[in-house]
Design a protein around this motif. Structure first.
Motif, PDB file in Angstrom:
ATOM      1  N   ALA A 114       1.340  -7.842  -8.197  1.00 17.89           N
ATOM      2  CA  ALA A 114       0.916  -7.970  -6.793  1.00 17.89           C
ATOM      3  C   ALA A 114       0.410  -6.639  -6.249  1.00 17.89           C
ATOM      4  O   ALA A 114      -0.578  -6.573  -5.518  1.00 17.89           O
ATOM      5  N   TRP A 115       1.134  -5.563  -6.662  1.00 20.74           N
ATOM      6  CA  TRP A 115       0.738  -4.212  -6.212  1.00 20.74           C
ATOM      7  C   TRP A 115      -0.644  -3.847  -6.733  1.00 20.74           C
ATOM      8  O   TRP A 115      -1.496  -3.344  -6.000  1.00 20.74           O
ATOM      9  N   ARG A 116      -0.917  -4.111  -8.035  1.00 18.70           N
ATOM     10  CA  ARG A 116      -2.225  -3.814  -8.614  1.00 18.70           C
ATOM     11  C   ARG A 116      -3.314  -4.675  -7.964  1.00 18.70           C
ATOM     12  O   ARG A 116      -4.396  -4.174  -7.617  1.00 18.70           O
ATOM     13  N   ASP A 117      -3.042  -5.960  -7.817  1.00 19.85           N
ATOM     14  CA  ASP A 117      -4.034  -6.850  -7.208  1.00 19.85           C
ATOM     15  C   ASP A 117      -4.359  -6.412  -5.779  1.00 19.85           C
ATOM     16  O   ASP A 117      -5.528  -6.441  -5.351  1.00 19.85           O
ATOM     17  N   ALA A 125      -2.505   4.494 -11.202  1.00 22.67           N
ATOM     18  CA  ALA A 125      -1.771   3.514 -11.994  1.00 22.67           C
ATOM     19  C   ALA A 125      -2.075   2.095 -11.542  1.00 22.67           C
ATOM     20  O   ALA A 125      -1.991   1.141 -12.318  1.00 22.67           O
ATOM     21  N   ALA A 126      -2.442   1.945 -10.277  1.00 31.14           N
ATOM     22  CA  ALA A 126      -2.712   0.617  -9.738  1.00 31.14           C
ATOM     23  C   ALA A 126      -4.117   0.147 -10.023  1.00 31.14           C
ATOM     24  O   ALA A 126      -4.359  -1.030 -10.292  1.00 31.14           O
ATOM     25  N   ILE A 127      -5.092   1.073  -9.954  1.00 39.65           N
ATOM     26  CA  ILE A 127      -6.485   0.642 -10.077  1.00 39.65           C
ATOM     27  C   ILE A 127      -7.101   0.972 -11.432  1.00 39.65           C
ATOM     28  O   ILE A 127      -8.181   0.478 -11.758  1.00 39.65           O
ATOM     29  N   GLY A 128      -6.491   1.825 -12.165  1.00 43.65           N
ATOM     30  CA  GLY A 128      -7.023   2.158 -13.474  1.00 43.65           C
ATOM     31  C   GLY A 128      -7.937   3.378 -13.429  1.00 43.65           C
ATOM     32  O   GLY A 128      -8.520   3.727 -12.387  1.00 43.65           O
ATOM     33  N   ALA A 163       0.828  -1.219   0.000  1.00 45.20           N
ATOM     34  CA  ALA A 163       0.000   0.000   0.000  1.00 45.20           C
ATOM     35  C   ALA A 163       0.851   1.252   0.000  1.00 45.20           C
ATOM     36  O   ALA A 163       0.395   2.331  -0.388  1.00 45.20           O
ATOM     37  N   GLU A 164       2.121   1.123   0.421  1.00 44.97           N
ATOM     38  CA  GLU A 164       2.996   2.296   0.489  1.00 44.97           C
ATOM     39  C   GLU A 164       3.730   2.563  -0.811  1.00 44.97           C
ATOM     40  O   GLU A 164       4.428   3.576  -0.934  1.00 44.97           O
ATOM     41  N   MET A 165       3.593   1.663  -1.769  1.00 40.58           N
ATOM     42  CA  MET A 165       4.229   1.890  -3.073  1.00 40.58           C
ATOM     43  C   MET A 165       3.529   3.023  -3.795  1.00 40.58           C
ATOM     44  O   MET A 165       2.316   3.029  -3.951  1.00 40.58           O
ATOM     45  N   ARG A 166       4.324   4.014  -4.241  1.00 40.49           N
ATOM     46  CA  ARG A 166       3.758   5.179  -4.920  1.00 40.49           C
ATOM     47  C   ARG A 166       3.470   4.895  -6.393  1.00 40.49           C
ATOM     48  O   ARG A 166       2.608   5.501  -6.995  1.00 40.49           O
ATOM     49  N   SER A 167       4.224   3.982  -6.961  1.00 37.31           N
ATOM     50  CA  SER A 167       4.074   3.686  -8.391  1.00 37.31           C
ATOM     51  C   SER A 167       4.596   2.282  -8.684  1.00 37.31           C
ATOM     52  O   SER A 167       5.143   1.603  -7.801  1.00 37.31           O
ATOM     53  N   ALA A 168       4.424   1.853  -9.916  1.00 37.06           N
ATOM     54  CA  ALA A 168       4.936   0.534 -10.327  1.00 37.06           C
ATOM     55  C   ALA A 168       6.462   0.544 -10.304  1.00 37.06           C
ATOM     56  O   ALA A 168       7.097   1.599 -10.441  1.00 37.06           O
ATOM     57  N   LEU A 217      -9.945  -2.027  -2.603  1.00 40.41           N
ATOM     58  CA  LEU A 217     -11.102  -1.286  -3.069  1.00 40.41           C
ATOM     59  C   LEU A 217     -12.355  -2.144  -3.018  1.00 40.41           C
ATOM     60  O   LEU A 217     -13.418  -1.707  -2.564  1.00 40.41           O
ATOM     61  N   GLU A 218     -12.223  -3.402  -3.478  1.00 36.20           N
ATOM     62  CA  GLU A 218     -13.372  -4.295  -3.510  1.00 36.20           C
ATOM     63  C   GLU A 218     -13.817  -4.692  -2.094  1.00 36.20           C
ATOM     64  O   GLU A 218     -14.992  -4.967  -1.863  1.00 36.20           O
ATOM     65  N   ALA A 219     -12.885  -4.703  -1.143  1.00 33.13           N
ATOM     66  CA  ALA A 219     -13.239  -5.056   0.236  1.00 33.13           C
ATOM     67  C   ALA A 219     -14.188  -4.030   0.852  1.00 33.13           C
ATOM     68  O   ALA A 219     -14.938  -4.330   1.784  1.00 33.13           O
ATOM     69  N   HIS A 220     -14.161  -2.775   0.352  1.00 36.97           N
ATOM     70  CA  HIS A 220     -15.033  -1.717   0.862  1.00 36.97           C
ATOM     71  C   HIS A 220     -16.109  -1.322  -0.156  1.00 36.97           C
ATOM     72  O   HIS A 220     -16.639  -0.212  -0.121  1.00 36.97           O
ATOM     73  N   ALA A 221     -16.384  -2.249  -1.059  1.00 41.85           N
ATOM     74  CA  ALA A 221     -17.321  -1.960  -2.145  1.00 41.85           C
ATOM     75  C   ALA A 221     -18.694  -1.563  -1.627  1.00 41.85           C
ATOM     76  O   ALA A 221     -19.331  -0.643  -2.157  1.00 41.85           O
ATOM     77  N   ASP A 222     -19.165  -2.256  -0.590  1.00 46.02           N
ATOM     78  CA  ASP A 222     -20.514  -1.955  -0.070  1.00 46.02           C
ATOM     79  C   ASP A 222     -20.577  -0.541   0.510  1.00 46.02           C
ATOM     80  O   ASP A 222     -21.545   0.199   0.274  1.00 46.02           O
TER      81      ASP A 222
END
Length: 964
Positions: free
Chosen positions: A90-93, A149-152, A42-47, A99-104
């Motif tokens: 791994a970073w993107r996933d 860059a991670a989530i699109g 989560a602390e990675m700023r970019s790829a 994000l999906e964990a807080h989808a509701d």
């Protein structure tokens, strides 16, 4: 996955640049040799990035918590690219999973924000704040850590609305409020058009659809507040926002509550009962306790309450020694401000103080200083018979001086007593001299002292002397006792007899009223005596506050004992509030509507807050006018309205005073010349809330007039005013209503019924100003507006002692009395006539006359003109003579006594000087030589033994002379 560097030669250089010799990636964590702890993806700023240089290939990771990127060298670029691809995936996933964990939560928040774009309910703080809290949590825990860059781009656009709301929540809410109000005003237009006989005004409509956590409607005089509060209830019910049992209407009077209930039933067909605070509190107590305690007999009868306090005071005065002493001390002198001549800059101020304080002794006469009062009451208390200011037993008068009247004469011994207003002053040389107050002619006064001593010496009479410096040294009464002892036997009166004397003099009633007001405020505010002492010290109330509390404490204890198992209204509200606060009473009310909010007290406010606190979405809708807050004596606290947001506001975006204020502005009562004048008058006090005023109509000419009266012609001039109004009504062929208003009940004219029958085209009624709230008439006549303790402004109602049981003092002079005047002014539709007095001109009348902004009628003539008294700097007023013409008299009739004849040429004007040495010029144009010996006299020709000479017009009071 493990990545190792194989370039040992550059290890020292790498360490300096932040490189690591090896990096381990596993389970979304990155660790490396040299890191104190692993870091999350989560602390990675970019790829990850691959760099080529002359030193070799390098994999670089940008980490938010590290000052420099993590770098790992590798000889084989293919291997580094493969490892980088794995880390990037791994970073993107990881980001997408978060994000999906807080989808509701995201979905529900986005749905709520979509609703805010076209809101179907008012976006109040209590509704939007939970959304902001959700956005804050998401932003802090997830959204701020996500990377485009991670989530699109698509996913980023999905959450951008949440991030935008979090960044500018006030903007989003304000936009939603505007959309809601615009839609509701259109949707309910028919309801607003037909709820009353006439369509509601735009301001009234806005106040009804506005539904903040706390909404304050500023309803000026005649602006239709009852229409607003009843239409608000109807709107809540008809729109389905609330059910009838969820709406609570609160009023201060039973009649007002009944009227609101009837109007809602009639116009909406919904059974919503308006209640008084006391009725609600009594019902709460009954539900919690399973029965209602008996109500004290005096609870609903103010007169009975005052009688009870009076009886308690009399009882403890005769049965409780300590209390008895405190009570007698109060009436002897402690009730007054301990001031002397040295506390004033000019004689006029000193005289004003004397008239305000009413320095009346236990024997019954009025004295001319606080120190004389102390002496007189000591003599009376100790059974020393005396006369105050008797004629001296030997003749001392001459053409320029009246007969000598010593301060006191002790009846049995015939000894005289003079109290001299002098203090000691030590000079630089160490010598002590006697000095007078700054505004006293010191040489003349000291000469007078010497003359009096010589008179007694010449006539062989005994003169005892006391001095103001004795009081400064706190030994005045001690010195008095020592000097009297050789001549008089002390016969101290019993305390019971002293108190009986106080009762005989009718001094007790105003004190009982003060005790009663203080007691109610003390109870309703939940104060303790210790609190009062702290507030008294802060307000610098001095010994007077201590003396008052010494009486109040036993009175309060006796009052509480008298209740036994019964309760009064203060107990009722406080007990109910406690039951609501502790949850013993479950409130069904989600909308609390309060009428006449300016009259709310601390205890009532506590009950309202307790009711609101039981539901997160409960709302307060308050209608009132701080300009009409005139019940401080009954416990109302204007600061609750002035600080409405701090007291009742909701919480949003870090602010805890969120509220809405709507200004009705438009008055359906007064014409412009009255409405604007009343607004201008009340806003002289800068602490009053500023409000817009839109008058009911335009006056053809001046609508406010002042009629200057004297004691002998009050009735004649009142009849003249009524006759003029009667003629106008007759000419218009339409009966007019006339409301006679008085600051007190005793202002009512005698024979009111007979007076009314004399004017067939007028409907005449009398009310006190307090009783007139809510009433209106075509014409208002305000009676007996003069200065003094029972004048207007009243000098007895705003007692500083009430500061001890008030949250905050009002620093502006006559603050509440100014609001009382505003209430009086705004009862009038077409005209306001103020019956003033030239002898004791009210400061309010003077203000109206002096300021052109009030646009008074030109009928305010010369008899209202004010000149300065040359002897005390007070005001000189014109007094008509029975046979025509006039003379001028100082406002301080008894204390100063300065009088001047009118101009000999016109017999109505007063020749006045524009400078100390200038001529005295009358308004008719006549010019006189100024008197060289006094400040306001002029010279007239007289004939004496040696022929003609010029002498002061005030002779023999002034002995100024000049040659012809």
């Amino acid at each position: 996955m493990h990545i190792s560097s194989n370039q040992f030669l550059f290890s020292i250089y790498d360490k300096w640049r932040g490189n690591v010799s090896s990096l381990l990636f596993d389970d979304f964590r990155i660790s490396a040799k040299g890191l104190s702890q692993s870091v999350s993806l989560a602390e990675m700023r970019s790829a990850p990035e691959i760099h080529e240089s002359w030193l070799g290939n390098e994999l670089s990771l940008s980490i938010a918590s590290l000052p420099l990127p993590l770098r790992v060298r590798g000889a084989n670029k293919v291997y580094l690219e493969r490892d980088a691809a794995k880390i990037e995936k791994a970073w993107r996933d990881f980001n997408i999973q978060q994000l999906e964990a807080h989808a509701d939560d995201i979905k529900s928040l986005l749905s709520a924000l979509t609703d805010l774009k076209s809101p179907t309910r008012y976006p109040s703080a209590c509704y939007v704040q939970p959304l902001l809290r959700k956005a804050e949590i998401l932003e802090k825990e997830i959204l701020s850590k996500l990377n485009v860059a991670a989530i699109g781009q698509d996913r980023l656009e999905t959450i951008s609305e949440i991030r935008s709301f979090f960044a500018t929540p006030a903007k989003v809410r304000n936009t939603a409020i505007l959309k809601f109000e615009t839609a509701q005003l259109a949707l309910w237009a028919d309801f607003f058009d037909t709820f009353e006989q006439n369509p509601l005004t735009p301001e009234q409509r806005l106040s009804i659809v506005a539904d903040e956590d706390a909404t304050l409607v500023l309803a000026g005089a005649g602006s239709g507040k009852t229409s607003v509060i009843t239409a608000k209830a109807g709107y809540l019910l008809k729109s389905g926002i609330r059910k009838p049992e969820e709406v609570l209407l609160l009023a201060f009077a039973r009649d007002a509550a009944a009227e609101m209930s009837d109007r809602i039933q009639e116009r909406c067909g919904e059974p919503v009962e308006a209640r008084t605070f006391h009725a609600l509190a009594y019902d709460i107590i009954g539900l919690v306790e399973g029965g209602k305690p008996a109500l004290a007999a005096h609870a609903t009868d103010d007169k009975a309450f005052l009688v009870l306090i009076r009886d308690i005071l009399i009882h403890i005065a005769k049965t409780v020694p300590e209390a008895s002493k405190a009570i007698i001390d109060w009436f002897k002198s402690a009730r007054l401000e301990e001031k002397s001549e040295w506390d004033f800059k000019q004689k006029h101020d000193f005289y004003t103080y004397l008239e305000k304080e009413d320095l009346r002794t236990l024997q019954g006469e009025k004295v001319k200083s606080f120190e004389e009062l102390m002496i007189a009451n000591w003599l009376y208390e100790n059974g020393v018979e005396y006369e105050y200011e008797p004629d001296y037993e030997f003749a001392t008068s001459d053409p320029t001086k009246k007969n000598y009247c010593p301060d006191f004469r002790l009846t049995e011994s015939g000894v005289y007593l003079e109290h001299f207003g002098v203090r000691k002053k030590r000079g630089r040389d160490g010598n002590v001299t006697l000095v007078t107050a700054p505004w006293v002619d010191q040489d003349e006064y000291l000469e007078g002292m010497a003359w009096k001593r010589q008179v007694h010496k010449d006539n062989d009479t005994v003169l005892l002397e006391t001095f103001s410096y004795d009081r400064v040294e706190d030994r005045l009464l001690e010195v008095l006792a020592q000097k009297i002892e050789p001549y008089e036997e002390l016969k101290p009166r019993a305390r019971e007899d002293l108190f009986d004397r106080v009762v005989e003099m009718n001094q007790i009633d105003s004190f009982v009223q003060l005790l009663a007001n203080f007691l109610r405020n003390f109870k309703s505010g939940g104060y303790r005596l210790a609190d009062c002492n702290v507030k008294a010290k802060k307000a610098k109330l001095g010994k007077r506050a201590s003396a008052f509390l010494a009486v109040f404490a036993p009175v309060f204890r006796a009052y509480e004992d008298s209740l036994d198992t019964r309760i009064d209204f203060e107990d009722m509200v406080l007990r109910a509030a406690k039951y609501v606060e502790t949850g013993r009473f479950k409130s069904p009310y989600k909308h609390v509507l309060v009428d006449e909010f300016q009259d709310i007290s601390r205890s009532r406010a506590r009950l309202v807050k307790a009711l609101l606190s039981q539901h997160h979405d409960a709302r307060l809708f308050a209608v009132g006018d701080d300009w009409q807050s005139i019940y401080r004596f009954a416990g109302s606290d204007i600061h609750l309205m002035r600080n409405f947001g701090q007291e009742f506001g909701g919480e949003f975006n870090g602010a805890n005073d969120v509220h809405r204020t709507v200004d009705l502005g438009r008055t359906f009562r007064s014409v412009d010349k009255i409405a604007f004048a009343a607004r201008y008058f009340v806003l002289q006090n800068p602490t009053q809330l500023a409000k817009t005023v839109i008058p009911a109509g335009i006056a053809d000419g001046p609508a406010i007039s002042i009629v200057s009266t004297f004691k002998h012609d009050e009735d004649v001039k009142l009849k003249a005013v009524l006759n003029d109004l009667n003629v106008k009504a007759k000419n218009a062929n339409k009966r007019s209503s006339v409301l006679l208003l008085g600051r007190y009940r005793h202002s009512a004219p005698e024979g009111l019924r007979r007076l009314s029958s004399s004017y067939p085209d007028l409907e005449i009624n009398f009310k006190t100003i307090h009783a007139s709230k809510g009433l209106e008439a075509d014409h208002v006549v305000l009676l007996q507006v003069f200065s003094g303790r029972i004048g207007f402004p009243s000098e007895i109602v705003d007692d500083p002692l009430l500061t001890m049981v008030s949250p905050e003092a009002e620093p502006f002079e006559h603050a509440e009395e100014r609001r009382v005047m505003y209430v009086a002014m705004t009862r009038a539709r077409k005209s306001l006539t103020i019956m003033g007095t030239s002898a004791r001109q009210s400061s309010f009348v003077k203000e109206l006359i002096d300021d052109d902004a009030y646009e008074l009628s030109s009928e305010v003539g010369r008899d209202a003109e004010v000149h300065t008294c040359g002897e005390c700097q007070g005001s000189l007023f014109s007094v008509p003579k029975k046979k025509g013409g006039a003379f001028f008299r100082c406002e301080h009739t008894e204390l100063c006594g300065n009088t001047l004849p009118a101009c000999a040429a016109c017999d109505t004007g007063l020749p006045a000087r524009k400078s100390d040495k200038g001529d005295a010029t009358c308004s008719c144009g006549e010019i006189y030589r100024p008197c060289p010996s006094c400040a306001d006299g002029w010279l007239v020709e007289r004939r004496g033994r040696y022929g003609k000479f010029m002498s002061c017009v005030k002779f023999p009071r002034c002995n100024g002379k000049a040659k012809v």
